[in-house]
Design a protein around this motif. Structure first.
Motif, PDB file in Angstrom:
ATOM      1  N   ARG A 118       0.804  -1.221   0.000  1.00  0.00           N
ATOM      2  CA  ARG A 118       0.000   0.000   0.000  1.00  0.00           C
ATOM      3  C   ARG A 118       0.834   1.268   0.000  1.00  0.00           C
ATOM      4  NH1 ARG A 118      -3.991  -1.329   4.665  1.00  0.00           N
ATOM      5  NH2 ARG A 118      -4.325   0.903   4.505  1.00  0.00           N
ATOM      6  N   LEU A 119       2.105   1.187   0.403  1.00  0.00           N
ATOM      7  CA  LEU A 119       2.918   2.397   0.446  1.00  0.00           C
ATOM      8  C   LEU A 119       4.087   2.316  -0.534  1.00  0.00           C
ATOM      9  CD1 LEU A 119       3.505   4.333   3.684  1.00  0.00           C
ATOM     10  CD2 LEU A 119       5.284   4.260   1.986  1.00  0.00           C
ATOM     11  N   LEU A 120       4.844   1.229  -0.471  1.00  0.00           N
ATOM     12  CA  LEU A 120       6.014   1.144  -1.358  1.00  0.00           C
ATOM     13  C   LEU A 120       5.600   1.069  -2.821  1.00  0.00           C
ATOM     14  CD1 LEU A 120       8.328  -1.240   0.644  1.00  0.00           C
ATOM     15  CD2 LEU A 120       8.495   1.223   0.395  1.00  0.00           C
ATOM     16  N   SER A 121       4.452   0.434  -3.096  1.00  0.00           N
ATOM     17  CA  SER A 121       3.996   0.343  -4.486  1.00  0.00           C
ATOM     18  C   SER A 121       3.781   1.753  -5.049  1.00  0.00           C
ATOM     19  CB  SER A 121       2.716  -0.479  -4.573  1.00  0.00           C
ATOM     20  OG  SER A 121       1.697   0.159  -3.836  1.00  0.00           O
ATOM     21  N   ARG A 122       3.279   2.661  -4.185  1.00  0.00           N
ATOM     22  CA  ARG A 122       3.066   4.048  -4.634  1.00  0.00           C
ATOM     23  C   ARG A 122       4.383   4.753  -4.927  1.00  0.00           C
ATOM     24  NH1 ARG A 122       0.587   7.591  -0.652  1.00  0.00           N
ATOM     25  NH2 ARG A 122       0.224   6.044   0.944  1.00  0.00           N
ATOM     26  N   LEU A 123       5.462   4.280  -4.312  1.00  0.00           N
ATOM     27  CA  LEU A 123       6.767   4.900  -4.522  1.00  0.00           C
ATOM     28  C   LEU A 123       7.541   4.203  -5.637  1.00  0.00           C
ATOM     29  CD1 LEU A 123       7.744   5.359  -0.756  1.00  0.00           C
ATOM     30  CD2 LEU A 123       6.648   7.010  -2.260  1.00  0.00           C
ATOM     31  N   GLY A 124       6.861   3.308  -6.337  1.00  0.00           N
ATOM     32  CA  GLY A 124       7.489   2.668  -7.498  1.00  0.00           C
ATOM     33  C   GLY A 124       8.368   1.482  -7.170  1.00  0.00           C
ATOM     34  N   VAL A 125       8.138   0.875  -5.988  1.00  0.00           N
ATOM     35  CA  VAL A 125       8.913  -0.311  -5.610  1.00  0.00           C
ATOM     36  C   VAL A 125       8.021  -1.541  -5.770  1.00  0.00           C
ATOM     37  CG1 VAL A 125      10.124  -1.479  -3.726  1.00  0.00           C
ATOM     38  CG2 VAL A 125      10.289   1.009  -3.971  1.00  0.00           C
ATOM     39  N   GLU A 126       8.542  -2.531  -6.459  1.00  0.00           N
ATOM     40  CA  GLU A 126       7.764  -3.754  -6.684  1.00  0.00           C
ATOM     41  C   GLU A 126       8.173  -4.814  -5.664  1.00  0.00           C
ATOM     42  OE1 GLU A 126       7.147  -7.220 -10.045  1.00  0.00           O
ATOM     43  OE2 GLU A 126       8.363  -5.478 -10.541  1.00  0.00           O
ATOM     44  N   THR A 127       7.195  -5.415  -4.998  1.00  0.00           N
ATOM     45  CA  THR A 127       7.520  -6.513  -4.091  1.00  0.00           C
ATOM     46  C   THR A 127       7.013  -7.818  -4.677  1.00  0.00           C
ATOM     47  OG1 THR A 127       5.575  -5.894  -2.834  1.00  0.00           O
ATOM     48  CG2 THR A 127       7.683  -5.378  -1.864  1.00  0.00           C
ATOM     49  N   GLU A 128       7.784  -8.867  -4.447  1.00  0.00           N
ATOM     50  CA  GLU A 128       7.415 -10.189  -4.927  1.00  0.00           C
ATOM     51  C   GLU A 128       7.562 -11.158  -3.762  1.00  0.00           C
ATOM     52  OE1 GLU A 128       9.811 -11.521  -8.250  1.00  0.00           O
ATOM     53  OE2 GLU A 128       9.089 -13.588  -8.050  1.00  0.00           O
ATOM     54  N   TYR A 129       6.533 -11.962  -3.511  1.00  0.00           N
ATOM     55  CA  TYR A 129       6.597 -12.935  -2.423  1.00  0.00           C
ATOM     56  C   TYR A 129       7.253 -14.202  -2.910  1.00  0.00           C
ATOM     57  CZ  TYR A 129       3.405  -9.626  -0.448  1.00  0.00           C
ATOM     58  OH  TYR A 129       2.868  -8.455   0.006  1.00  0.00           O
ATOM     59  N   TYR A 130       8.044 -14.794  -2.047  1.00  0.00           N
ATOM     60  CA  TYR A 130       8.646 -16.087  -2.384  1.00  0.00           C
ATOM     61  C   TYR A 130       8.289 -17.117  -1.320  1.00  0.00           C
ATOM     62  CZ  TYR A 130      12.337 -14.998   1.050  1.00  0.00           C
ATOM     63  OH  TYR A 130      13.026 -14.704   2.202  1.00  0.00           O
ATOM     64  N   ASP A 131       8.324 -18.362  -1.715  1.00  0.00           N
ATOM     65  CA  ASP A 131       8.063 -19.461  -0.793  1.00  0.00           C
ATOM     66  C   ASP A 131       9.128 -19.433   0.303  1.00  0.00           C
ATOM     67  OD1 ASP A 131       7.969 -21.889   0.534  1.00  0.00           O
ATOM     68  OD2 ASP A 131       7.617 -23.076  -1.288  1.00  0.00           O
ATOM     69  N   PRO A 132       8.734 -19.310   1.574  1.00  0.00           N
ATOM     70  CA  PRO A 132       9.741 -19.182   2.641  1.00  0.00           C
ATOM     71  C   PRO A 132      10.717 -20.349   2.704  1.00  0.00           C
ATOM     72  CG  PRO A 132       7.504 -19.447   3.539  1.00  0.00           C
ATOM     73  CD  PRO A 132       7.360 -19.202   2.086  1.00  0.00           C
ATOM     74  N   LEU A 133      10.335 -21.509   2.147  1.00  0.00           N
ATOM     75  CA  LEU A 133      11.214 -22.688   2.197  1.00  0.00           C
ATOM     76  C   LEU A 133      12.116 -22.788   0.961  1.00  0.00           C
ATOM     77  CD1 LEU A 133       8.533 -25.135   3.645  1.00  0.00           C
ATOM     78  CD2 LEU A 133      10.363 -23.980   4.896  1.00  0.00           C
ATOM     79  N   ILE A 134      12.216 -21.726   0.206  1.00  0.00           N
ATOM     80  CA  ILE A 134      12.915 -21.744  -1.088  1.00  0.00           C
ATOM     81  C   ILE A 134      14.425 -22.025  -0.971  1.00  0.00           C
ATOM     82  CG2 ILE A 134      13.471 -19.276  -1.195  1.00  0.00           C
ATOM     83  CD1 ILE A 134      12.537 -19.333  -4.145  1.00  0.00           C
ATOM     84  N   GLY A 135      15.059 -21.571   0.094  1.00  0.00           N
ATOM     85  CA  GLY A 135      16.501 -21.796   0.271  1.00  0.00           C
ATOM     86  C   GLY A 135      17.312 -21.170  -0.859  1.00  0.00           C
ATOM     87  N   ALA A 136      18.349 -21.904  -1.305  1.00  0.00           N
ATOM     88  CA  ALA A 136      19.289 -21.363  -2.305  1.00  0.00           C
ATOM     89  C   ALA A 136      18.621 -21.075  -3.648  1.00  0.00           C
ATOM     90  CB  ALA A 136      20.440 -22.344  -2.505  1.00  0.00           C
TER      91      ALA A 136
END
Ligand SMILES: *Cc1c(COP(=O)(O)O)cnc(C)c1O
Length: 386
Positions: A118-136
């Motif tokens: 809701r805030l960083l997206s307005r500042l032009g920052v893209e967030t992407e979620y990853y599977d917490p168990l992703i490791g390397a």
């Protein structure tokens, strides 16, 4: 000429006797701090290294708290923030810039997710979620624009234990910074910097405060460059912290070890009892094999803390679970955790991009009540819904 009494109210010569050697750190309050000469006037936040210039940047009380936390965590430096969420915001706003990309563990603290969306997206920052168990394998998600990777281990509510070392290695090969929400570990059960994390934060509100009466956060860093960038951002954001709250946190630190030890024992006992109930589909406590990432917890952690989650059998209706929680007497219903009182919180509508849990999940926080009383409270509530 002697001063008028009105001026003497303000410019008093009265002084307390010197030599009071208390065991405790004084609580220094102050916005204005004085310069001895107009030639010395400066406005700099780094009061660990330059002369005091303004109380917002810290007082001896908050600097002592910061120094104690930095020493415990083996950090280069520590900043105190008004709360854990403020610590998260400070890290985001230090590392993320317009056009950038941030990787965030899908199990991250809910308000951290909201801040990104809701805030960083307005500042032009893209967030992407990853599977917490992703490791390397996180390396496959890195882009030329990736500026930061957020870890939280164990994750909020779903409790996945992350391979923080593997993620940090992959990040550093690509020159990307890593941040860790280390609140569960209270900064002591997991060594963030040994695992390669650049910046760690915790909500001191939880275990360091320890009594549900203070809101504070900390941001620790291993690196001088990040220290400068975080300090500059903190000054511009005006993130001061109350010296009274810092004094409570210093007090809390001194009993952290005995509280954590007892909380671990009581929590294991209550979790073992809950695991055996027919209503429990799966227990998510890092010290139990049923918790995602349990093997990594065994490798990386010095112990477990006071929170865990129970996934209820999916056929049990939500209103029955609500009835169960309402039936509890010693366990209270409320956010936050790490204090002396046991809490429950339903998380029925958890937002996850990679859901791996039953929708009927309840988080427990165990306090310092006698374990027998807590289990008796649970027994009575379960009997009532059966
Ligand atoms: C509570 C919590 C925070 C936020 O802390 P506040 O002091 O309440 O702002 C951040 N991260 C985690 C994992 C938390 O549980």
């Amino acid at each position: 000429m002697p001063l008028d009494w009105r001026s003497r109210l303000i410019h008093s010569q009265a002084r307390a006797p010197e030599g009071f050697r208390s065991l405790t750190t004084p609580t220094y309050r102050g916005s204005t701090t004085l310069f001895t000469s107009a030639a010395d006037v400066t406005d700099h936040w780094d009061q660990e290294h330059v002369r005091y210039s303004y109380g917002l940047y810290g007082t001896p009380t908050s600097f002592e708290l910061a120094a104690r936390i930095a020493a415990l965590e083996g950090a280069h430096h520590c900043f105190i923030t008004p709360g854990g969420q403020a610590a998260i915001a400070l890290i985001y706003l230090t590392f993320a810039r317009a056009g950038g990309h941030v990787l965030v563990a899908d199990s991250v603290y809910g308000p951290s997710r909201e801040l990104a969306e809701r805030l960083l997206s307005r500042l032009g920052v893209e967030t992407e979620y990853y599977d917490p168990l992703i490791g390397a394998d996180i390396r496959h998600l890195l882009r030329p624009t990736t500026q930061l990777i957020w870890c939280e281990s164990p994750g909020s509510v779903t409790m996945e234990v992350q391979d923080v070392g593997a993620i940090s290695n992959a990040a550093h090969e690509a020159g990307v910074a890593t941040a860790l929400d280390n609140t569960y570990a209270a900064g002591v059960l997991f060594d963030a910097f040994a695992a390669g994390i650049d910046v760690a934060m915790q909500a001191l509100t939880k275990y360091v405060g320890g009594h549900s009466d203070v809101l504070l956060g900390s941001v620790t860093t291993r690196d001088h460059r990040h220290y400068q960038a975080l300090g500059d951002a903190r000054q511009l954001l005006g993130m001061g912290a109350s010296p009274d709250d810092c004094s409570l946190a210093i007090r809390g630190l001194q009993t952290l070890a005995v509280r954590l030890e007892q909380l671990e024992k009581s929590t294991l006992a209550v979790a073992r009892w809950l695991e055996q109930q027919p209503e429990t589909a799966r227990l998510r406590h890092p010290a139990f094999a049923s918790c995602p990432g349990h093997e990594i917890w065994k490798r990386d952690f010095a112990g477990s803390a006071s929170i865990f989650s129970v996934e209820f059998v999916p056929s049990i209706p939500r209103d029955v679970i609500v009835g169960l929680l309402d039936e509890l007497k010693l366990f209270k219903i409320g956010y936050s955790w790490g204090g002396v009182i046991s809490l429950v919180m339903p998380h029925f509508d958890l937002r996850r991009r990679f859901p791996n849990h039953s929708p009927s999940i309840v988080r427990f926080n165990i306090g310092l009540e006698a374990v027998g009383d807590l289990i008796a409270d649970l027994e009575a509530a379960f009997s009532a819904i059966r």
